[in-house]
Design a protein around this motif. Structure first.
Motif: not given
Ligand code: PLP
Length: 387
Positions: A18, A21-22, A33, A35, A318, A334, A344-346, A362
């Protein structure tokens, strides 16, 4: 040379997918975002004021290792409202749920012990267990409803003889909650087998169902259960770092030992803040919960309209839609959505092999942000996806 100095257990773990990716997202200008697990609400006023008062009243020394009795009692009252019974002597206040989880794992795990962890799941379980030299065994959550298959769980327990079973409801990343039927089956499994349960209920205040079910409600196995909870999500105070662990007396004393050598105690002023929160800010929590339900319904309907296969989450904030029909791995999906669509997603793979084929969105952002993100996803799909 430097690498050889690092412990094998530390080498065996990775930075959370997580976070990884962030970090990518931070480098993409203008990306929206969705995320992180941080609600966009401010900390309730009553809590802020209580923290400020605690500073002004010089409540800034160590507290007892277990935490202030006022907060421990209020946690018991809060849990009682969900039919979960602990006394304040069975509660230890921790530095967020994260420290609670690590304390609990450190209390029970000898090197080589087998620990049953769901897949997909919050990645910290696996990393904590590996750090302590434990051996992770995954059990799969099945179908788009991510249900526990109790027959196969019994089979794994009898074959592998794991010491601990981790349960995680309401779930990050799936948004699923524990239902009565599976709770009752789990109750029997735990009663009949030599196994302990760590139940992570960090999102207990964010269940959207009428009734809340938890394994910690089962009095006949209370000596086999450790509950981890916290206020990061409940009071939208992720940076203030207060959580708790509850367990029967025989266990909590050992957990407090680990906690003592880790951190001595949770931050004093924030313990007073959480206490005020439980006494005076539950209306704010209810307001946030209703808003999450609104956002969930909005996002669910929008994703459905775009053609996603998605299960309606019953808790947390989520959504975990399937991306199987896009013929891309979740990371590829992604990456493309981030670089080409600026959303942006995870990737589901960040939550273990059971998360591949899914992505976590999220909805802790405002409806306006969510609407913007949906528009961008739509544009991206039109250009980059062959459905
Ligand atoms: N457990 C779950 C399921 C979580 O999602 C999180 C945070 O995202 C935690 C525990 C850790 O919570 P805290 O921020 O209080 O350490």
């Amino acid at each position: 040379m430097m690498d050889s100095m690092i412990s094998e257990n530390v080498k065996n773990i990775e930075l959370s997918g997580i976070r990884k990716f962030y970090n990518k997202v931070a480098k993409v200008e203008g990306a929206l975002s969705l995320t992180l697990g941080q609600p966009d609400f401010p900390v309730p006023e009553k809590i802020k004021q209580a923290v400020i008062n605690a500073v002004e009243e010089n409540k800034t020394t160590y507290t007892s290792n277990e935490g202030i009795p006022e907060l421990r009692s209020e946690i018991c009252n809060y849990l009682k409202g969900m039919d979960i019974n602990y006394t304040k002597e069975e509660v230890c206040i921790t530095v967020g749920g994260s420290e609670g989880l690590m304390d609990v794992f450190a209390t029970f795990i000898n090197p080589g012990d087998k620990i049953l962890i769901p897949s997909p799941a919050y990645p910290a379980y696996e990393s904590c267990v590996k750090l302590l030299g434990g051996h992770v065994i995954n059990y799969d959550l099945e179908g788009d409803e991510f249900l526990i298959n109790c027959d196969s769980l019994i089979e794994i327990i009898q074959r592998e003889k794991p010491k601990l079973l981790v349960l995680s409801y309401p779930s990050n990343p799936t948004g699923c909650v524990l239902g009565k039927e599976i709770r009752d089956k789990l109750n029997n499994i735990i009663l009949e087998n030599d196994i302990l349960v760590v139940s992570d209920e960090m999102y207990s205040s964010l269940s959207f169902e009428d009734k809340y079910y938890s394994i910690a409600q089962c009095e006949n196995i209370r000596n086999k259960i450790v509950l981890v909870g916290g206020f990061s999500k409940m009071f939208s105070m992720t940076g203030l770092r207060v959580g708790y662990v509850c367990a029967a007396k025989g266990f909590i004393e050992s957990i407090v030992k680990v906690h003592q050598y880790n951190v001595s105690c949770a931050p004093s002023i924030v313990q007073w803040g959480a206490y005020a929160g439980l006494k005076e800010a539950l209306v704010d929590v209810e307001h946030m919960r209703q808003e999450f339900i609104n956002r969930r319904d909005f996002l669910y309907n929008e994703l459905k309209a775009l053609g996603f296969e998605v299960t309606l989450p019953q808790g947390a904030f989520y959504m975990f839609p399937s991306i199987k029909k896009f013929n891309m791995k979740s990371e590829e999906f992604c990456d493309s959505l981030l670089y080409n669509g600026k959303v942006a997603i995870v990737p589901g793979s960040a939550f273990g092999s059971g998360g591949e084929g899914y992505v976590r969105i999220s909805y802790a952002s405002s409806k306006k942000e969510l609407a913007k993100a949906v528009e961008r996803i739509k544009l991206w799909m039109n250009t980059y996806c062959n459905l």
